[in-house]
Design an enzyme around this catalytic site. Sequence first.
Site: not given
Length: 342
Positions: A63-65, A67
């Site tokens: 998961l992107d930061s 998110a």
Amino acid sequence: MSLRYKPWTEIPPKAGRSNLAAKDSGASGIMLFAKAAGPTSFSSLGIIKKALGTGKVGHTGTLDSFAEGLLVVLVGKMTRLVPYITATDKKYLAVVAFGSETDTLEPSGVVVKEGPLPSRQQVEAVLPQFRGTIQQVPPAYSAIHVDGKRASDLVRSGATAQLPSREITIHSLELLDFDGGYGLLEVTCSKGTYIRSLARDIAVAAESCAHLVALRRVSVGPFQLENAVFASRLADFTLASRGYGDAPPSKATTEDLEAVAGHLIQFTPEMARSCGLVPLVLDMGHCKDFFQGRPLRKSWFTSWQDSSSTEYPVFFDSGELVGMIKQVGDRLHYGFVIPQQG
């Protein structure tokens, strides 16, 4: 607006080697973990390593930061299951900001394009063309490798990353809420789907531009966010909240560590079926053959059944996972075998 939080505190390394690696507890299983917005997926694993006393952990999809949401974390011997769970479908909630596009397609980026705001009718009218199997161009700022380097690294160095489109499947796509400048999407999709790219493309089709403001993963295959440790700490995910909740604590408490340790679960035959796999039971009379790597035979498995699947998780009749085998044509091959103690 982009919030930045401190990651969980990890055990400091000693003399170039972590304490976890030196004193591994041997813990093994699956951990459903609710990642907060801010930390990276990797740094979010620190509390799991500390609570379980092991450095052998791996998640099944970054998961992107910015998110938040469900990380399915595999611990110890179960890390070998990463590619099988990664391949399952995912479900997301996404807050899309229309009228501006950033270079990263998310809140930390620089605005590179602006456009008119679409109406709700315009957005809903274009959604059908994104349902089903479609071609998608991933974001330039992504971990996809181009000529041996990450696309995001190439872009940051000033180079151009030409990413080809690839086939993905959007199983469902709904606009749950809309207030003029923002839309709340619910997406169920296949592995490899970038919700940032989906938001970009929907906006273009609606004669606008957009980027994500917030993103929450609510399921990975059969695993649900509501069953994850710390899920109750996440705020309601609505347009009004924009997905922003309270910052996670920067240091894990004793209660936090106990909560994590209490959420370790085992991979069962039922879970295997819900991941689209066909579980097999190893006949106890053939344990020695199996663990010594002798040529596989279908007769070794009390529950053998031919299916469209080519990969089979193997269990003891007690429900303990002991390996994975593959069928290629009429022949069986070992995927991996989990060594047994004693």
